[in-house]
Design a protein around this motif. Structure first.
Motif, PDB file in Angstrom:
ATOM      1  N   ASN A 127      31.420  39.282  54.310  1.00 27.76           N
ATOM      2  CA  ASN A 127      32.343  39.216  53.226  1.00 27.76           C
ATOM      3  C   ASN A 127      32.553  40.840  52.632  1.00 27.76           C
ATOM      4  OD1 ASN A 127      33.053  36.631  51.510  1.00 27.76           O
ATOM      5  ND2 ASN A 127      31.355  36.369  52.849  1.00 27.76           N
TER       6      ASN A 127
ATOM      7  N   GLN B 290      28.348  32.277  48.342  1.00 27.50           N
ATOM      8  CA  GLN B 290      29.898  32.646  48.638  1.00 27.50           C
ATOM      9  C   GLN B 290      30.618  32.679  47.288  1.00 27.50           C
ATOM     10  OE1 GLN B 290      31.463  33.206  51.610  1.00 27.50           O
ATOM     11  NE2 GLN B 290      32.770  34.273  50.164  1.00 27.50           N
ATOM     12  N   ARG B 291      30.379  31.774  46.347  1.00 31.05           N
ATOM     13  CA  ARG B 291      30.698  31.715  44.987  1.00 31.05           C
ATOM     14  C   ARG B 291      30.300  32.891  44.447  1.00 31.05           C
ATOM     15  NH1 ARG B 291      29.304  26.979  43.966  1.00 31.05           N
ATOM     16  NH2 ARG B 291      27.382  27.525  42.761  1.00 31.05           N
TER      17      ARG B 291
ATOM     18  N   ILE C  58      29.680  35.780  45.345  1.00 27.33           N
ATOM     19  CA  ILE C  58      30.594  36.976  46.091  1.00 27.33           C
ATOM     20  C   ILE C  58      31.904  36.580  45.637  1.00 27.33           C
ATOM     21  CG2 ILE C  58      31.359  37.742  48.382  1.00 27.33           C
ATOM     22  CD1 ILE C  58      28.641  36.900  49.582  1.00 27.33           C
ATOM     23  N   ASP C  59      32.831  35.673  45.685  1.00 26.27           N
ATOM     24  CA  ASP C  59      33.916  35.549  45.409  1.00 26.27           C
ATOM     25  C   ASP C  59      34.227  35.743  43.609  1.00 26.27           C
ATOM     26  OD1 ASP C  59      34.662  34.616  47.916  1.00 26.27           O
ATOM     27  OD2 ASP C  59      34.565  32.577  47.359  1.00 26.27           O
ATOM     28  N   GLU C  60      33.301  35.692  42.994  1.00 24.99           N
ATOM     29  CA  GLU C  60      33.431  35.871  41.567  1.00 24.99           C
ATOM     30  C   GLU C  60      32.837  37.354  41.369  1.00 24.99           C
ATOM     31  OE1 GLU C  60      30.807  32.893  39.637  1.00 24.99           O
ATOM     32  OE2 GLU C  60      32.392  31.199  40.211  1.00 24.99           O
ATOM     33  N   ASP C  61      32.509  37.996  42.377  1.00 23.19           N
ATOM     34  CA  ASP C  61      31.867  39.597  41.969  1.00 23.19           C
ATOM     35  C   ASP C  61      30.884  39.648  41.330  1.00 23.19           C
ATOM     36  OD1 ASP C  61      32.538  42.078  43.003  1.00 23.19           O
ATOM     37  OD2 ASP C  61      33.759  42.830  41.357  1.00 23.19           O
TER      38      ASP C  61
ATOM     39  N   SER D 204      30.448  42.498  51.041  1.00 21.85           N
ATOM     40  CA  SER D 204      30.070  42.615  49.664  1.00 21.85           C
ATOM     41  C   SER D 204      28.958  43.339  49.449  1.00 21.85           C
ATOM     42  CB  SER D 204      29.680  41.154  49.353  1.00 21.85           C
ATOM     43  OG  SER D 204      29.071  41.023  48.040  1.00 21.85           O
TER      44      SER D 204
END
Length: 275
Positions: free
Chosen positions: A236, A171-172, A174-177, A238
């Protein structure tokens, strides 16, 4: 419902338990120094006095320092003796029901759906210590007419999970792209269970008079690591790429194992005791 003394209330599962039940049911004990009236450190017996002065009748024991370093010897040399000492002192203080969190690693390298009566053959120090504690709990509680339950927790996930665990790490990323996420092969089959469901299981065992002995704490359904990871990526929306095989699969875990939940499900027609 009786007052349940929750030892290790600020950990991953402890916080989930607090979300499941009102605070007037739980008496929470934590290693945090910020609340001296509820401070409890399993490695410091001088901190146990406040708990023991309450002469608790019902206890859920979650506290176990040093995770997730499963292969460290301190689980056997430090955590295990402290936990045995605590069990003895709880029995002397008049406890009538103890529920302890164990681990699916107690089963060792066995594949398939695992039943509670399967032979325990732990392979890392954490699991060895837990399995030894389980044997001591069974003997000492039976000898002193104390009801006991042991929940072998499988793979919990959810709010408050260790940030270095698989799903929070993904998840981290993904959040940080991040463009790529390194992982194992993903082919392993595991029993991923919501931490909130584990909390419900522990609470049920702490209050159901018919519950005794070892239980599995899982969902009862095998899912591949790859499936769970891909679900999170999809949810997400992503485009992160999964680098499968970047890390080797763990050598101290079987390829495919999950909880057989028939024993726990057999309790469900019975309502928790209100006394």
């Amino acid at each position: 419902m009786p007052t349940i003394h929750l030892i290790g209330s600020e950990g991953f599962i402890g916080r989930a338990l607090q979300r499941e039940v009102s605070q007037d049911v739980l008496h929470c004990w934590t290693h945090s120094q910020s609340d001296p009236d509820h401070h409890f450190d399993i490695l410091d017996p001088t901190s146990w006095d406040k708990l023991l002065d309450h002469r608790p009748s019902h206890v859920i024991l979650l506290s176990w320092p040093g995770l997730p370093n499963y292969g460290e010897l301190f689980h056997v040399t430090r955590n295990l003796p402290a936990s045995i000492d605590l069990i003895e002192r709880l029995i002397s203080a008049g406890v009538t029901r103890i529920v302890v969190a164990g681990t699916c690693y107690e089963y060792g390298m066995q594949n398939g759906p695992l039943q509670e009566d399967a032979f325990a053959d732990p392979l890392n120090y954490y699991a060895i210590a837990k399995d030894t504690l389980r044997r001591v709990v069974a003997l000492r509680c039976s000898a002193n007419e104390v009801q006991w339950c042991w929940l072998r927790v499988f793979y919990p996930y959810g709010v408050g999970q260790n940030q270095s665990s698989l799903l929070p790490s993904l998840q981290r990323a993904i959040d940080e792209d991040q463009p790529i996420f390194a992982m194992s092969s993903g082919r392993q089959l595991r029993d991923f269970v919501s931490v909130d469901d584990v909390a419900k299981q522990l609470l049920f065992l702490a209050t159901a008079k018919s519950a005794t002995g070892i239980y599995n704490g899982g969902s009862g359904y095998p899912r591949s690591v790859l499936e769970v990871v891909e679900e999170l990526v999809y949810s997400n929306n992503s485009s992160i790429k999964l680098d499968r095989g970047a890390y080797p699969d763990r050598s101290d875990e079987p390829l495919a194992f999950w909880a057989q939940m028939n024993k726990f499900k057999a309790l469900q027609p019975h309502q928790p005791s209100q006394s």
